[in-house]
Design a protein around this motif. Structure first.
Motif, PDB file in Angstrom:
ATOM      1  N   LEU A   6     -10.791  19.039   5.343  1.00 51.97           N
ATOM      2  CA  LEU A   6     -12.041  19.580   5.876  1.00 51.97           C
ATOM      3  C   LEU A   6     -13.196  18.826   5.225  1.00 51.97           C
ATOM      4  N   LYS A   7     -14.107  18.324   6.063  1.00 52.25           N
ATOM      5  CA  LYS A   7     -15.173  17.461   5.557  1.00 52.25           C
ATOM      6  C   LYS A   7     -16.538  17.985   5.986  1.00 52.25           C
ATOM      7  N   SER A   8     -17.408  18.171   5.016  1.00 48.51           N
ATOM      8  CA  SER A   8     -18.778  18.576   5.291  1.00 48.51           C
ATOM      9  C   SER A   8     -19.484  17.484   6.088  1.00 48.51           C
ATOM     10  N   GLN A   9     -20.185  17.862   7.157  1.00 49.71           N
ATOM     11  CA  GLN A   9     -20.900  16.887   7.975  1.00 49.71           C
ATOM     12  C   GLN A   9     -22.379  16.899   7.608  1.00 49.71           C
ATOM     13  N   VAL A  10     -22.713  16.073   6.633  1.00 51.74           N
ATOM     14  CA  VAL A  10     -24.093  15.915   6.174  1.00 51.74           C
ATOM     15  C   VAL A  10     -24.430  14.432   6.199  1.00 51.74           C
ATOM     16  N   ARG A  11     -25.724  14.146   6.212  1.00 52.86           N
ATOM     17  CA  ARG A  11     -26.165  12.746   6.300  1.00 52.86           C
ATOM     18  C   ARG A  11     -26.361  12.093   4.938  1.00 52.86           C
ATOM     19  N   VAL A  12     -26.330  12.897   3.895  1.00 57.48           N
ATOM     20  CA  VAL A  12     -26.487  12.340   2.545  1.00 57.48           C
ATOM     21  C   VAL A  12     -25.125  11.930   2.002  1.00 57.48           C
ATOM     22  N   GLY A  13     -25.130  11.105   0.976  1.00 57.19           N
ATOM     23  CA  GLY A  13     -23.890  10.663   0.365  1.00 57.19           C
ATOM     24  C   GLY A  13     -23.460  11.594  -0.766  1.00 57.19           C
ATOM     25  N   GLY A  14     -22.298  11.304  -1.329  1.00 59.29           N
ATOM     26  CA  GLY A  14     -21.818  12.039  -2.484  1.00 59.29           C
ATOM     27  C   GLY A  14     -21.130  13.350  -2.184  1.00 59.29           C
ATOM     28  N   ARG A  15     -20.707  13.563  -0.921  1.00 59.16           N
ATOM     29  CA  ARG A  15     -20.107  14.857  -0.587  1.00 59.16           C
ATOM     30  C   ARG A  15     -18.744  15.042  -1.258  1.00 59.16           C
ATOM     31  N   GLY A  16     -18.007  13.943  -1.440  1.00 63.43           N
ATOM     32  CA  GLY A  16     -16.696  14.054  -2.074  1.00 63.43           C
ATOM     33  C   GLY A  16     -16.805  14.553  -3.499  1.00 63.43           C
ATOM     34  N   ARG A  17     -17.720  13.968  -4.259  1.00 65.38           N
ATOM     35  CA  ARG A  17     -17.906  14.384  -5.648  1.00 65.38           C
ATOM     36  C   ARG A  17     -18.481  15.801  -5.735  1.00 65.38           C
ATOM     37  N   ALA A  18     -19.242  16.206  -4.704  1.00 73.18           N
ATOM     38  CA  ALA A  18     -19.889  17.518  -4.718  1.00 73.18           C
ATOM     39  C   ALA A  18     -18.961  18.644  -4.275  1.00 73.18           C
ATOM     40  N   GLY A  19     -17.766  18.307  -3.791  1.00 71.30           N
ATOM     41  CA  GLY A  19     -16.839  19.336  -3.330  1.00 71.30           C
ATOM     42  C   GLY A  19     -16.881  19.577  -1.838  1.00 71.30           C
ATOM     43  N   GLY A  20     -17.514  18.660  -1.101  1.00 68.28           N
ATOM     44  CA  GLY A  20     -17.635  18.822   0.348  1.00 68.28           C
ATOM     45  C   GLY A  20     -16.461  18.290   1.138  1.00 68.28           C
ATOM     46  N   VAL A  21     -15.418  17.823   0.462  1.00 70.92           N
ATOM     47  CA  VAL A  21     -14.195  17.354   1.124  1.00 70.92           C
ATOM     48  C   VAL A  21     -13.014  18.063   0.464  1.00 70.92           C
ATOM     49  N   ARG A  22     -12.230  18.800   1.266  1.00 70.97           N
ATOM     50  CA  ARG A  22     -11.133  19.586   0.683  1.00 70.97           C
ATOM     51  C   ARG A  22      -9.874  19.471   1.538  1.00 70.97           C
ATOM     52  N   PHE A  23      -8.741  19.322   0.860  1.00 71.23           N
ATOM     53  CA  PHE A  23      -7.444  19.286   1.528  1.00 71.23           C
ATOM     54  C   PHE A  23      -6.855  20.695   1.530  1.00 71.23           C
ATOM     55  N   VAL A  24      -6.309  21.097   2.671  1.00 68.23           N
ATOM     56  CA  VAL A  24      -5.731  22.441   2.801  1.00 68.23           C
ATOM     57  C   VAL A  24      -4.385  22.335   3.499  1.00 68.23           C
TER      58      VAL A  24
END
Length: 395
Positions: A42-60
């Motif tokens: 599941l991936k957060s759809q935002v235009r800024v970078g750094g979502r992976g480090r921020a917790g915006g990408v999660r495996f389920v």
């Protein structure tokens, strides 16, 4: 203009760039209708970078965990930006990850091909591995092949990665882009390539030349306006872009319950607006009547809205005050429609549900502009659903 990852991947798919099976998630409950087999990301759809480090990408790995993760990501602000949608995507095991990009070199006024054998979140940590090729003349496969060789690729990867670069360049030219980036380009153990993430920036001066991009930009501007409205006057949320009914109410629970009843009735709620409760002790907050009037104006500017269901509970304002605001709104929209062509100004139909004193007097006022007032929520839901269907046939 930066587009979101799921939008970029739709363009990739059209160009023949390989992407994983995916599904757009507008709300956590959409997870229950997921068509992609687990495990998924599941991936957060935002235009800024750094979502992976921020917790915006999660495996389920299952539905329960996926719903919980989706709820968390939807409420996770990344550099001040909250996602409006998520992307659910099949999990992919990559042996290697490359970085590829086509960018407009502002200094040379020429396209620039970029590539690195180290992709993913660590691409910036090894700038010495980033290779570049300037497209000095008319583009040909030679430029793509030259980049792969400078990257140090060998064997079949030279041809397959070159093919991806060629398609990226075609997209770059076709859509008048400033940037098209794949990071990372995954390479499986069998040599299969997959665009695992993508970023696309459209040249602002070229937006008007592309109807699909212009529609995307208009929708983005509408959402920005909605966010601004949320901060100043209430809370707005787009629920279903293809819907045709908007709900305006004075309480989060009331608004959400109304949305659920519309869905149960077979209708498609498009958006909801909670304008808050009647009396405010903050002198800087607009009055309830101002919030109601501006809320109606805001919803009427959304082209897909055919019916606005107003559901108000409480004693502030009174039904008479409520009716006055709505009558004024309808009359103003009718004057605008008279002064302009109907293709320029469209007035959605309004249904009002209100319970309280002076109900009959308010009903008479609203009847002068053909706006029904009911005190039964079930009846309001039924009327809104019927109007939405009949308005859809006329439009």
């Amino acid at each position: 203009m930066d587009v979101l990852e799921y939008q970029a991947k739709e363009w990739f798919r059209e160009m023949g760039i390989p992407v994983l099976p995916s599904q757009r998630i507008d709300r956590p409950s959409d997870i229950k209708r997921l068509k992609i087999p687990y495990p998924v990301v599941l991936k957060s759809q935002v235009r800024v970078g750094g979502r992976g480090r921020a917790g915006g990408v999660r495996f389920v790995t299952n539905t329960i965990d996926a719903i919980a993760a989706a709820q968390t990501i939807f409420h996770l602000s990344i550099l001040g930006e909250l996602p409006e949608v998520l992307l659910a995507e099949a999990k992919y095991d990559a042996d290697q990850e490359f970085y590829l990009a086509v960018v407009l070199d502002a200094a040379a006024h020429r396209p620039l091909l970029l590539g690195s054998v180290q992709g993913g979140i660590d691409v910036e940590s090894a700038p010495e591995l980033l290779q570049q090729v300037v497209v000095e003349q008319e583009f040909s496969p030679f430029y793509a092949r030259r980049l792969t060789i400078k990257m140090g690729l060998q064997g079949p990867l030279i041809q397959t990665v070159s093919g991806i670069i060629e398609k990226m360049y075609q997209l770059f030219v076709q859509k008048d882009l400033d940037l098209v980036e794949i990071n990372p380009l995954g390479v499986s153990s069998t040599g299969e390539l997959m665009a695992l993430d993508g970023k696309v920036t459209v040249n602002d001066r070229a937006i008007a030349r592309h109807p699909d991009v212009a529609a995307m930009a208009e929708k983005m501007a509408q959402r920005e306006k909605g966010r601004k409205y949320s901060l100043e006057l209430g809370t707005w949320d787009e629920v279903e872009p293809s819907g045709n009914i908007a709900v305006l109410g004075n309480g989060a629970g009331l608004v959400m319950a109304t949305m659920d009843l519309l869905t149960d009735a077979g209708s498609q709620p498009a958006s909801c607006l909670n304008i808050g409760h009647g009396r405010s002790w903050n002198s800087t907050t607009p009055s309830f009547k101002d919030r109601l009037q501006q809320g109606l104006e805001f919803l009427s500017e959304q082209k897909n809205i055919q019916v606005v269901l107003v559901n108000i509970l409480g004693t502030v304002p009174t039904p008479i005050e409520l009716a006055q605001v709505i009558v004024s709104f309808v009359q103003r929209r009718e004057r605008m429609t008279t002064n302009k062509s109907r293709t320029q100004t469209y007035s959605p139909r309004v249904i009002v549900r209100f319970a309280g004193a002076d109900f009959d007097s308010a009903k008479e006022q609203l009847a002068t502009v053909q706006v029904p007032l009911v005190n039964s929520l079930d009846e309001a839901i039924a009327q809104a659903s019927r109007l939405a269907k009949s308005s859809g046939r006329r439009r």
